[in-house]
Write a protein that holds these residues in place. Structure first.
Motif, PDB file in Angstrom:
ATOM      1  N   ASP A  54       0.839  -1.184   0.000  1.00 13.69           N
ATOM      2  CA  ASP A  54       0.000   0.000   0.000  1.00 13.69           C
ATOM      3  C   ASP A  54       0.883   1.246   0.000  1.00 13.69           C
ATOM      4  O   ASP A  54       1.955   1.274   0.620  1.00 13.69           O
ATOM      5  N   LYS A  55       0.436   2.312  -0.676  1.00 15.38           N
ATOM      6  CA  LYS A  55       1.254   3.518  -0.821  1.00 15.38           C
ATOM      7  C   LYS A  55       1.587   4.148   0.521  1.00 15.38           C
ATOM      8  O   LYS A  55       2.675   4.696   0.693  1.00 15.38           O
ATOM      9  N   GLU A  56       0.677   4.082   1.458  1.00  9.62           N
ATOM     10  CA  GLU A  56       0.960   4.644   2.778  1.00  9.62           C
ATOM     11  C   GLU A  56       2.052   3.841   3.491  1.00  9.62           C
ATOM     12  O   GLU A  56       2.945   4.412   4.127  1.00  9.62           O
ATOM     13  N   VAL A  57       1.983   2.517   3.375  1.00  9.21           N
ATOM     14  CA  VAL A  57       2.993   1.665   4.016  1.00  9.21           C
ATOM     15  C   VAL A  57       4.367   1.939   3.423  1.00  9.21           C
ATOM     16  O   VAL A  57       5.381   1.957   4.143  1.00  9.21           O
ATOM     17  N   LYS A  58       4.412   2.202   2.123  1.00  5.36           N
ATOM     18  CA  LYS A  58       5.697   2.463   1.470  1.00  5.36           C
ATOM     19  C   LYS A  58       6.329   3.774   1.927  1.00  5.36           C
ATOM     20  O   LYS A  58       7.497   4.033   1.653  1.00  5.36           O
ATOM     21  N   ASN A  59       5.559   4.608   2.622  1.00  2.00           N
ATOM     22  CA  ASN A  59       6.120   5.830   3.197  1.00  2.00           C
ATOM     23  C   ASN A  59       6.696   5.605   4.594  1.00  2.00           C
ATOM     24  O   ASN A  59       7.193   6.544   5.222  1.00  2.00           O
ATOM     25  N   GLU A  60       6.614   4.359   5.083  1.00  2.00           N
ATOM     26  CA  GLU A  60       7.283   4.011   6.330  1.00  2.00           C
ATOM     27  C   GLU A  60       8.714   3.584   6.002  1.00  2.00           C
ATOM     28  O   GLU A  60       9.027   3.232   4.863  1.00  2.00           O
ATOM     29  N   PRO A  61       9.626   3.619   6.983  1.00  5.20           N
ATOM     30  CA  PRO A  61      11.044   3.345   6.677  1.00  5.20           C
ATOM     31  C   PRO A  61      11.259   1.934   6.124  1.00  5.20           C
ATOM     32  O   PRO A  61      10.851   0.950   6.746  1.00  5.20           O
ATOM     33  N   ILE A  62      11.879   1.861   4.968  1.00  2.00           N
ATOM     34  CA  ILE A  62      12.131   0.575   4.315  1.00  2.00           C
ATOM     35  C   ILE A  62      12.956  -0.340   5.215  1.00  2.00           C
ATOM     36  O   ILE A  62      12.754  -1.560   5.256  1.00  2.00           O
ATOM     37  N   ILE A  63      13.886   0.254   5.968  1.00  2.00           N
ATOM     38  CA  ILE A  63      14.744  -0.542   6.848  1.00  2.00           C
ATOM     39  C   ILE A  63      13.921  -1.310   7.886  1.00  2.00           C
ATOM     40  O   ILE A  63      14.356  -2.350   8.392  1.00  2.00           O
ATOM     41  N   ALA A  64      12.709  -0.820   8.181  1.00  2.00           N
ATOM     42  CA  ALA A  64      11.848  -1.487   9.161  1.00  2.00           C
ATOM     43  C   ALA A  64      10.886  -2.476   8.514  1.00  2.00           C
ATOM     44  O   ALA A  64      10.122  -3.151   9.207  1.00  2.00           O
ATOM     45  N   LEU A  65      10.926  -2.564   7.181  1.00  4.08           N
ATOM     46  CA  LEU A  65      10.008  -3.443   6.452  1.00  4.08           C
ATOM     47  C   LEU A  65      10.718  -4.607   5.762  1.00  4.08           C
ATOM     48  O   LEU A  65      10.206  -5.730   5.730  1.00  4.08           O
ATOM     49  N   ASP A  66      11.902  -4.340   5.209  1.00  5.52           N
ATOM     50  CA  ASP A  66      12.569  -5.292   4.300  1.00  5.52           C
ATOM     51  C   ASP A  66      13.270  -6.406   5.074  1.00  5.52           C
ATOM     52  O   ASP A  66      14.279  -6.190   5.749  1.00  5.52           O
ATOM     53  N   GLY A  67      12.736  -7.621   4.917  1.00  4.14           N
ATOM     54  CA  GLY A  67      13.293  -8.790   5.591  1.00  4.14           C
ATOM     55  C   GLY A  67      14.204  -9.623   4.720  1.00  4.14           C
ATOM     56  O   GLY A  67      14.472 -10.792   5.031  1.00  4.14           O
ATOM     57  N   GLY A  68      14.678  -9.029   3.633  1.00  2.47           N
ATOM     58  CA  GLY A  68      15.582  -9.759   2.754  1.00  2.47           C
ATOM     59  C   GLY A  68      14.839 -10.537   1.678  1.00  2.47           C
ATOM     60  O   GLY A  68      13.611 -10.515   1.583  1.00  2.47           O
ATOM     61  N   GLU A  69      15.594 -11.238   0.872  1.00  2.27           N
ATOM     62  CA  GLU A  69      15.044 -11.943  -0.294  1.00  2.27           C
ATOM     63  C   GLU A  69      13.914 -12.891   0.078  1.00  2.27           C
ATOM     64  O   GLU A  69      12.898 -12.967  -0.616  1.00  2.27           O
ATOM     65  N   ASP A  70      14.067 -13.633   1.170  1.00  4.51           N
ATOM     66  CA  ASP A  70      13.037 -14.600   1.557  1.00  4.51           C
ATOM     67  C   ASP A  70      12.203 -14.124   2.747  1.00  4.51           C
ATOM     68  O   ASP A  70      11.328 -14.846   3.236  1.00  4.51           O
ATOM     69  N   GLY A  71      12.473 -12.902   3.235  1.00  2.00           N
ATOM     70  CA  GLY A  71      11.733 -12.373   4.374  1.00  2.00           C
ATOM     71  C   GLY A  71      12.165 -12.949   5.711  1.00  2.00           C
ATOM     72  O   GLY A  71      11.609 -12.612   6.755  1.00  2.00           O
ATOM     73  N   LEU A  72      13.190 -13.815   5.692  1.00  2.00           N
ATOM     74  CA  LEU A  72      13.588 -14.540   6.903  1.00  2.00           C
ATOM     75  C   LEU A  72      14.949 -14.113   7.450  1.00  2.00           C
ATOM     76  O   LEU A  72      15.431 -14.701   8.428  1.00  2.00           O
TER      77      LEU A  72
END
Length: 357
Positions: free
Chosen positions: A276-294
């Motif tokens: 969601d566009k609003e979520v993408k305005n939150e810091p990517i460093i707090a969202l991105d869990g890597g290639e597999d999310g793990l």
């Protein structure tokens, strides 16, 4: 009929304003004709207007202002009521397909007026002053640009506590309250030593300290800006939590934690752009869990053992579709026992609890 002088500035900000759509252009030109103004050479109109004020004129101006809320930059002597600006906001947010427009505009108005939502509803016919009207319209513009309401008001409630938030931290979610409640229910008011990893706003660490006053709580994060926010929140909520800079376990000197708790980044990198566009305005460093999310789960499970006390426990928030992958990681590591997996209120797998053996 009530009359007064009306002063305002009319500004058409965008050179492309007349070229958006035929309907938009037609409506905008009609508005300019209504005020006996004409399209300028560069599509900008800037003129101070003084007209006798009537109820009909006021009504027409606000009707047009609803269509073009940022054309009228300033009005002296007459301003929108709370109800009018709320309606204005709803129209503008619906144009951008923003969810819950009524709630967001009311929260915005309440925050700027320093009042409650109930006050905003009860005083809907109160007229705003110039400063508050401009601040609310600026806030509506931010909402139209998909800035989360929590970043505009700098506030989010979590575990019945108020937290300061800005664009350096992830906005606390109600799902994470289940993680906090699980720790509280497990230990009640025992003395426990707790480490909150990827603390962000500090909402987990601070809530645990608030409701488990006998606990000793630490929070770590790799973002120094996030740690500043966490420290503000600890002070605002009158709790003693020690926040430290650390890249996961790299700079942690203490050991023998009874609890390691974390809501780490767990979204797959390739999924970030679909959020969601609003979520993408939150810091990517707090969202991105890597290639597999793990990535962060693997790091926690691999390294936490040396920082846990005997029978120490790990409490993790997980993505709705990560249960099987986390179970596999835990079972492959013979040093832990899977205690439970708990669902959130939406019946999605949300919490994993493991114990050091």
């Amino acid at each position: 009929m009530w009359r007064a002088s009306l002063h305002f500035y009319l500004v058409v900000r965008s050179p492309q304003a007349f070229n958006k759509t035929p309907t938009y252009a037609s409506r905008l030109l009609k508005f300019l004709n209504f005020l006996r103004l004409r399209r300028g050479k560069f599509f900008y109109v800037y003129k101070k207007v003084k007209l006798p004020m009537s109820v009909r004129l006021r009504s027409n101006l606000y009707m047009w202002r609803s269509h073009f809320p940022y054309c009228i930059e300033k009005m002296e002597g007459v301003f929108m009521t709370i109800n009018e600006i709320v309606k204005n906001g709803i129209i503008n947010l619906k144009e951008k397909n923003i969810e819950e427009p009524l709630l967001k505009v009311r929260l915005l108005v309440a925050s700027i007026l320093n009042k409650t939502k109930e006050y905003v509803m009860a005083h809907s016919e109160d007229e705003l002053d110039e400063i508050h009207e401009k601040e609310i319209l600026d806030g509506i513009e931010q909402l139209r640009n998909y800035i989360p309401i929590q970043y505009i008001t700098n506030n989010q409630e979590f575990m019945k506590l108020n937290f300061f938030v800005n664009q350096n931290v992830l906005i606390p979610r109600s799902d994470t309250e289940i993680l906090v409640e699980e720790v509280i229910n497990t230990y009640k008011n025992e003395y426990v030593k707790i480490l909150d990893m990827c603390t962000g706003s500090g909402c987990i660490a601070i809530s645990l300290k608030k409701y488990m006053q006998n606990s000793e709580v630490y929070g770590i994060d790799i973002s120094k800006e996030a740690l500043k926010v966490a420290q503000i929140n600890a002070k605002n909520n009158n709790v003693d939590v020690e926040f430290k800079f650390s890249d996961m376990f790299a700079d942690i000197k203490n050991k023998d934690f009874d609890v390691i708790v974390s809501n780490p980044p767990y979204i797959k990198t390739e999924v970030i752009n679909t959020l969601d566009k609003e979520v993408k305005n939150e810091p990517i460093i707090a969202l991105d869990g890597g290639e597999d999310g793990l990535y962060f789960y693997k790091k926690i499970i691999n390294e936490a053992f040396n920082f846990l006390s005997d029978n120490g426990m790990i409490f993790l928030e997980i993505g709705y579709d990560q249960k099987e992958e986390l179970e596999k990681l835990i079972k492959e590591d013979k040093r832990y026992e899977l205690v439970k997996i708990k669902k959130d209120l939406g019946d999605n797998d949300r919490i994993v609890v493991v114990k050091k053996v």
